[in-house]
Scaffold this motif. Structure first.
Motif: not given
Ligand SMILES: [Zn+2]
Length: 396
Positions: A54-58, A207-209, A239-241, A293-295
């Protein structure tokens, strides 16, 4: 022969049964063994629905490009500027790199991905177009959502808003945002612009926070206010929070209560390095939680592999989950939790659901999370996309 019979598999680690798949969906679950279908013997493997990344940077991994010694300095701004410099210098082609990540994710059992994709005044729509090409090319392998993501800031780089607008018009699915105080130093400006784009295009927000403590809490309150005022309940993800991991528990409790009320979802990586939201607090309050996974292996850092079973382990470690039901919840966050945030239709292991599923050799789900064996078989709409930890698709 029409259809595929998965024989002797155990849904969620329960009793052994068979799953019949026809036309990409689960047609029936039970002990029957119809004739004239292909048969795949699971030998008692656990079956779970496909993982949701649910949170990648392809657009930005260096996967398959040799080892990259980390260069960026410690701050977020250092990482952003290093990436802007190295993207062209190292030829981090978003189309090629996103395809490689799709194959990697599939090998681990992921069948749906939400990817943030950079939109900025340097790259313009290059990253979006490359990842969109991959999305189209591998549409039978993975369901992909693209978030138009203003990685380099929105208000501090005039022209970004227009590019975001263009990406959304061209098929980006979600409006992204980033640290409205920390990066743009203009929380009202950025959040009004983000929510304005969402309203204009009728699309959700993610939103990345990263902002910590009181600063992050302040930004989160502004996000909650706008969600409420614009009737965007259920359509916003943060995201993150990291601020939800701060020590001021009274303030955190108040924020979590408001997140539940506005049905704002949280996406986490369960980071080891800094404060982060507590999964059980969110669960108790009824806040939807997904994971990503994020980046991975990028100019931001050397780690990651897009394995969501490993992510479930990280959630377990981060939250001190030990008993079976808690570890099962960690896996739930990486499957159904993601499906609830991406609003995937017909997701799960039930008759009529899409046949997106993963077979894992383990006795129980907690054992699968603890041991993380190679995935035995991964199906997307009933078709094998990976076997024994190897993707069955070809990429450059
Ligand atoms: Zn990210």
């Amino acid at each position: 022969m029409s259809g595929l019979l998965l024989k002797n598999i155990r849904p969620f680690g329960g009793a052994a049964t068979n799953i019949l798949i026809r036309d990409g969906r689960i047609a029936s679950i039970g002990s029957g063994e119809p004739e004239n279908v292909k048969v795949e013997d699971g030998n008692g493997a656990i079956a779970i629905p496909g993982f949701v990344e649910a949170h990648a940077h392809l657009d930005k991994s260096l996967w398959g490009m040799g080892w990259h010694a980390h260069q960026a300095g410690p701050t977020l701004e250092d990482k952003i500027s290093t990436e802007r410099r190295l993207r062209r210098e190292l030829d981090i082609d978003p189309r090629r790199q996103s395809a490689r990540q799709v194959a990697l994710a599939a090998s681990h059992g992921t069948t749906a991905i939400r990817s943030h994709v950079d939109v900025d005044t340097d790259q313009k729509l290059w990253c979006f177009e490359g990842v969109a090409e991959t999305r189209q090319h591998f549409r039978d392998v993975v369901d992909m959502e693209i978030v138009a993501f203003p990685q380099s800031g929105m208000m501090i780089r005039p022209g970004t808003l227009e590019l975001m607008d263009a990406a959304l018009a061209a098929g980006a699915d979600v409006v992204g945002g980033l640290d409205p105080c920390g990066i743009d130093r203009d929380p009202k400006g950025q959040l009004d612009a983000v929510f304005g784009l969402a309203e204009k295009h009728g699309k959700p927000i993610d939103i990345h926070l990263h902002e910590p403590d009181a600063l992050g809490a302040f930004s989160l309150e502004l996000i909650i206010e706008r969600t409420r005022a614009l009737g965007m309940r259920g359509k916003v993800t943060v995201s993150h929070a990291f601020c939800l991991g701060m020590t001021d528990r009274l303030r955190v409790n108040a924020l979590v209560e408001q997140l539940a009320r506005e049905d704002i979802a949280i996406a986490t990586t369960a980071p080891a390095g800094w404060p982060a939201p507590a999964a059980d607090e969110l669960r108790r309050a009824g806040v939807r939680l997904c994971a990503g996974s994020d980046g991975i292996r990028d100019t931001w850092g050397p780690y990651g592999n897009l394995d969501m079973l490993e992510r479930a382990l990280f959630i377990g470690l981060r939250n001190n989950f030990r008993n079976d039901s808690d570890v099962e919840y960690a896996l739930h966050v990486c499957t159904q939790g993601g499906a609830d945030v991406l609003k995937l239709e017909s997701y799960g292991l039930h008759e009529g659901a899409h046949a997106d599923l993963v077979l894992i050799d383990a006795e129980t789900i907690p054992e699968a999370v603890a041991a993380r064996p190679k995935r035995k078989l991964v199906l997307k709409r009933g078709q094998p996309i990976a076997r024994d930890g190897q993707a069955l698709i070809t990429v450059e």
